[in-house]
Design an enzyme around this catalytic site. Structure first.
Site, short mmCIF file in Angstrom:
data_model
loop_
_atom_site.label_atom_id
_atom_site.label_comp_id
_atom_site.label_asym_id
_atom_site.label_seq_id
_atom_site.Cartn_x
_atom_site.Cartn_y
_atom_site.Cartn_z
N LEU A 34 0.83 -1.21 0.00
CA LEU A 34 0.00 0.00 0.00
C LEU A 34 0.86 1.26 0.00
O LEU A 34 2.04 1.22 0.39
CB LEU A 34 -0.87 0.02 1.26
CG LEU A 34 -2.00 -1.02 1.34
CD1 LEU A 34 -2.61 -1.00 2.75
CD2 LEU A 34 -3.07 -0.76 0.30
N GLY A 38 6.04 1.56 3.08
CA GLY A 38 7.48 1.65 3.33
C GLY A 38 8.34 1.27 2.14
O GLY A 38 9.56 1.12 2.28
N SER A 40 9.36 2.97 -0.66
CA SER A 40 10.41 3.92 -1.04
C SER A 40 11.49 4.01 0.03
O SER A 40 12.68 4.07 -0.27
CB SER A 40 9.82 5.32 -1.26
OG SER A 40 8.87 5.28 -2.30
N SER A 107 1.68 -1.38 -7.31
CA SER A 107 1.33 -2.52 -8.18
C SER A 107 0.25 -3.39 -7.54
O SER A 107 0.51 -4.53 -7.17
CB SER A 107 2.57 -3.34 -8.55
OG SER A 107 3.39 -3.66 -7.44
#
Ligand code: ADP
Length: 197
Positions: A34, A38, A40, A107
């Site tokens: 989601l 975390g 990135s 994704s």
């Protein structure tokens, strides 16, 4: 494929030759989860850590790609599919060039992730960055959940668009109950085991 008049060229520099010179295998670590889970944070930290350990490593991140490669796409299911298809292909090229390629993309659709996987074959590793909606919404690092709840952002994953959790991810990291450092240790360990020659 829109054209039939296409003839592939084949490089004389094989994947194996490249890996031998670089010192490790290329491949893709595909981080899915989601917004706010975390991805990135972990991608950036892992890239930094691996780079300084001598890896050829590169991050492809959702927000960055949407400024360039996918700047003509929005967030409908069709556009998301095309975004992930493109990124999957690019990841496959980076993996082929010998990079540990870290992809950080929500994704949300399983079928789209399968398409991305097919572009890299057996060097694709799906990583479920697992934080539930309540946790991500409480973090709301970019203020997007608040805006999505207020109806200002359409087709927002978790609020007004689905997220299909991975069923068979190669790895899962729980960012709800573990620190960034501990998740990075797990990821680094995984890379050490799966990208060695
Ligand atoms: P995403 O890229 O999935 O949208 P971000 O990396 O932008 O998510 O944001 C995740 C937020 O969660 C950051 O503020 C980060 O500091 C925090 N966080 C707390 N624990 C973790 C953890 N174990 N791993 C990654 N991020 C974490």
């Amino acid at each position: 494929m829109k054209s039939t008049n296409i003839f592939e060229t084949h490089s004389r520099v094989t994947k194996e030759l490249r890996a031998e010179r670089i010192g490790h295998k290329g491949g893709v670590l595909w981080l899915t989860g989601l917004s706010g889970a975390g991805k990135s944070t972990l991608a950036t930290e892992l890239e930094h850590r691996l780079f300084h350990s001598g890896y050829n490593v590169y991050v492809l991140d959702g927000d960055n790609v949407r400024h360039g490669l996918s700047s003509n796409l929005a967030f409908s299911p069709e556009d998301r599919a095309e975004n992930i298809r493109r990124v999957g292909e690019v990841c496959g090229l980076f993996a082929d060039a010998g990079f540990v390629t870290i992809a950080a993309f929500i994704s949300p659709y399983r079928d789209d992730r399968t398409v991305a996987r097919q572009a890299s074959g057996d060097s694709f590793h799906e990583v479920f960055v697992n934080a539930d909606l309540a946790t991500c919404e409480a973090r709301d690092t970019k203020g997007l959940y608040k805006r999505a709840r207020q109806g200002e952002i359409a087709e927002f994953t978790g609020i007004s668009a689905p997220y299909e959790e991975p069923l068979n991810a190669e790895l899962q990291v729980d960012t709800m109950n573990r620190t960034v450092g501990s998740c990075i240790d797990t990821l680094e360990d995984y890379v050490g085991k799966n990208f060695k020659l």
